[in-house]
Structure formats: structure tokens, C-alpha cells
Design an enzyme around this catalytic site. Structure first.
Site, PDB file in Angstrom:
ATOM      1  N   ASN A   1       9.057   4.443   3.771  1.00 19.62           N
ATOM      2  CA  ASN A   1       8.971   3.702   5.036  1.00 19.62           C
ATOM      3  C   ASN A   1       9.948   3.427   5.307  1.00 19.62           C
ATOM      4  O   ASN A   1      10.958   2.696   4.282  1.00 19.62           O
ATOM      5  CB  ASN A   1       8.374   2.408   4.906  1.00 19.62           C
TER       6      ASN A   1
ATOM      7  N   HIS B   1       8.215   7.258   8.276  1.00 14.91           N
ATOM      8  CA  HIS B   1       9.248   7.445   7.179  1.00 14.91           C
ATOM      9  C   HIS B   1      10.606   7.844   7.286  1.00 14.91           C
ATOM     10  O   HIS B   1      10.713   8.619   7.951  1.00 14.91           O
ATOM     11  CB  HIS B   1       8.423   8.282   5.905  1.00 14.91           C
TER      12      HIS B   1
ATOM     13  N   ARG C   1       1.054  -1.124  -0.217  1.00 11.72           N
ATOM     14  CA  ARG C   1      -0.448  -0.066  -0.341  1.00 11.72           C
ATOM     15  C   ARG C   1       0.503   0.852   0.306  1.00 11.72           C
ATOM     16  O   ARG C   1       1.149   1.834  -1.433  1.00 11.72           O
ATOM     17  CB  ARG C   1      -1.310   0.169   1.386  1.00 11.72           C
TER      18      ARG C   1
ATOM     19  N   HIS D   1       4.099   4.377  12.630  1.00 15.18           N
ATOM     20  CA  HIS D   1       4.307   4.295  11.055  1.00 15.18           C
ATOM     21  C   HIS D   1       5.356   4.977  10.925  1.00 15.18           C
ATOM     22  O   HIS D   1       4.917   7.229  10.737  1.00 15.18           O
ATOM     23  CB  HIS D   1       2.697   4.894  10.701  1.00 15.18           C
TER      24      HIS D   1
ATOM     25  N   CYS E   1       7.347  10.219  -0.961  1.00 20.04           N
ATOM     26  CA  CYS E   1       6.558  10.630  -0.243  1.00 20.04           C
ATOM     27  C   CYS E   1       6.971  11.618  -1.558  1.00 20.04           C
ATOM     28  O   CYS E   1       6.286  11.945  -2.080  1.00 20.04           O
ATOM     29  CB  CYS E   1       7.553  11.663   0.895  1.00 20.04           C
TER      30      CYS E   1
END
Ligand code: ZN
Length: 300
Positions: free
Chosen positions: A247, A207, A13, A205, A238
Site C-alpha cells: 500500500n 497500492h 490487514r 485505497h 500484491c
């Protein structure tokens, strides 16, 4: 007892969503199956967004149709609103992850709704989740900073977390959507969400946009969070930082946690193979450091 850290794989995803190359439904299914073969139990498999806006995520229903329920596995669909939730229900996702944004501008650009409108949409979705439907988790997006509004006030994060607590949401993810966080802010926001939603499990989560991703993950684990998102190979990027990496890489995270004595249930060698495979599909080398440097000590 060894502490277990659960890793939610988001490569299919968040990874693919930010890559130029479009994969077919069959290739996406192959990707999910390879990751599950490496030991992944929870995976963000699809996103129920408008395929005209995000062509990388087209075919979500077809991907889910290729993933019949399996005990012990959770295939997650990302949703931005009621419409997305209904698609996730119809596609029989095990879990839906609803994204709520801390800033109005990001929310209006990303999902056409202000923060208040998004919060208002949460309660009816939370009430609809339950037996026979997907379980519901919420991601608090741009919690560490917004590409349009800059610094995000703690009150914005707390307000969403409180709405989650009121709706009985079982798991909340704090997302550094644009990779601007630092380990000390991670600690502060984890404590803040715990106060606002004491019953919810916490997921983080990150990045790696500014190279703080793994440091942030370590801080989250030290602060007691047991669930982290990562994408194999660190694929993705991004949309608001054209040169950014994606990520934190699943294999880099698994390596770091293994060195620290934590258990993840994931097979590093199989993850590295999958990272190579997806890198070839996407036509560019993936940014994971472990794949370049190798595991230490060498496997027997
Ligand atoms: Zn993300």
C-alpha cells in the site's frame, strides 16, 4: 480552516496479509497499539477470511478480544461474505468492511462468488448493520483493473456503487487492488461513484505497485475525497505481482498532506518508529521513502 484528511491504517490487514512472516496475536496487538499511539483513529485490524487460505490473518477473533471498545476509535474487520459478517458481529468489531469485486474472475478466485452473487449478498448484510452491530463500509475491489480480466468497465464499478446506495451503505472505498491506476482515472472514477451513490462518503485505497500511489492519492484529495487508506512502512505486496511493493506508506502520505497544509492528526515520528519496528519484525526493510530521506523541514 485546515481541511482534515482521514487516514485509515490498513497495515495490520492489507500489509501483513501479503507478507511471508506470520505474526503472533500478541505481536499483532502490539502493532495495532503502536499505530493507535501514533494517532490512528480508524484501523483495519483483522480479516475474517479462512485462515487455511490466508494464514497471515489467523487469530482474528483473538486480536479483536484484545481490543476492547474505546470511544473515538474504530477497529475494522474485513469481510468477504455473510459468514465473515457474522464473525465480525460476534467479534464485536466497530466496523466491517465488505469487499465486492468488479470482476467475476477475481471474485470467484478471491471469495468464491461472482460479481452478481456478491451484489446479491450485500442487501441482507446492509439491513443487518446498525445499532449494536458493526457499521458497514464497502470496498469496490479491482476497480482500476483486474489481474485476470484486464481493464474493468466503468459500468461494473457503477453497478456496485448503485447497490451500495440502495442498501444505504454510508461509506464506499474505491480500491486499486493491484496498483494499476493513474491520477486521471482516479478523478473519473471518483466522479462516477459520486453520481451513483451521492450520499456515501468516499474512501480511496491505493497500492504503490507501479509508483503511482501518491499521485493517485493527491488526485483523490483534489477531487474532494476526504478519506484514504495507507499502511505504515508501505508494507505488504500484491499476491498477483510477486515483486510489488505494498500500500502507499502512511508516513509518506502524512508527509505529503502536511506539506500541502492538510491535517491528519497523525504523528510522523511515531509512524516512522512503528515502520522501523514492523520492518524488523518482518525481517526486511520497508519501502517507505520518508523513513530513508527524513522529514523536511527538520522538526524543531
Ligand atoms: Zn489492498
Amino acid at each position: 480552516m485546515t481541511r482534515r484528511i482521514e487516514i485509515v491504517e490498513v497495515g495490520p490487514r492489507d500489509g501483513l496479509q501479503n507478507e511471508k512472516t506470520l505474526l503472533s496475536v500478541e505481536e499483532k496487538l502490539d502493532f495495532v497499539r503502536r499505530l493507535e499511539g501514533a494517532g490512528v483513529r480508524r484501523i483495519e485490524a483483522v480479516s475474517f477470511v479462512n485462515p487455511k487460505r490466508v494464514p497471515q490473518m489467523a487469530g482474528a477473533e483473538e486480536v479483536m478480544a484484545g481490543l476492547p471498545h474505546q470511544a473515538g476509535r474504530s477497529r475494522i474487520g474485513l469481510v468477504l461474505n455473510r459468514r465473515g459478517w457474522e464473525r465480525a458481529v460476534a467479534a464485536r468489531c466497530d466496523e466491517a468492511n465488505l469487499v465486492l469485486t468488479c470482476s467475476d474472475t477475481f471474485g470467484i478466485r478471491n471469495q468464491g462468488a461472482s460479481r452478481a452473487e456478491q451484489i446479491a449478498a450485500l442487501a441482507p448484510i446492509a439491513a443487518d448493520a446498525g445499532p449494536g452491530k458493526p457499521s458497514l463500509s464497502v470496498t469496490i475491489a479491482v476497480a482500476f483493473g483486474c489481474p485476470f480480466e484486464g481493464e474493468v468497465p466503468d459500468s461494473a464499478v457503477a453497478e456496485i456503487a448503485e447497490a451500495c446506495a440502495a442498501g444505504g451503505v454510508a461509506e464506499i472505498a474505491l480500491a486499486d487492488t493491484i496498483g494499476v491506476g493513474d491520477p486521471w482515472k482516479v478523478r473519473r472514477l471518483v466522479r462516477l461513484v459520486r453520481r451513483a451513490a451521492p450520499a456515501a462518503k468516499l474512501r480511496l485505497h491505493f497500492h504503490d505497485t507501479r509508483n503511482t500511489g501518491l499521485a493517485n492519492a493527491a488526485a483523490a484529495v483534489d477531487e474532494g475525497a476526504d478519506i484514504l487508506d495507507a499502511s505504515v512502512g508501505g508494507i505488504g505486496g500484491c499476491p498477483f505481482a510477486p515483486a510489488a511493493t505494498g500500500n502507499i506508506a502512511t508516513e509518506d502520505l502524512v508527509y505529503m498532506l502536511a506539506r500541502g497544509g492538510f491535517e491528519t492528526g497523525l504523528d510522523i515520528a511515531a509512524l516512522v518508529d512503528t515502520a522501523e519496528w514492523i520492518g524488523a519484525k518482518l525481517g526486511r526493510p520497508h519501502p517507505s521513502a520518508l523513513s530513508r530521506a527524513g522529514v523536511f523541514p527538520k522538526a524543531a
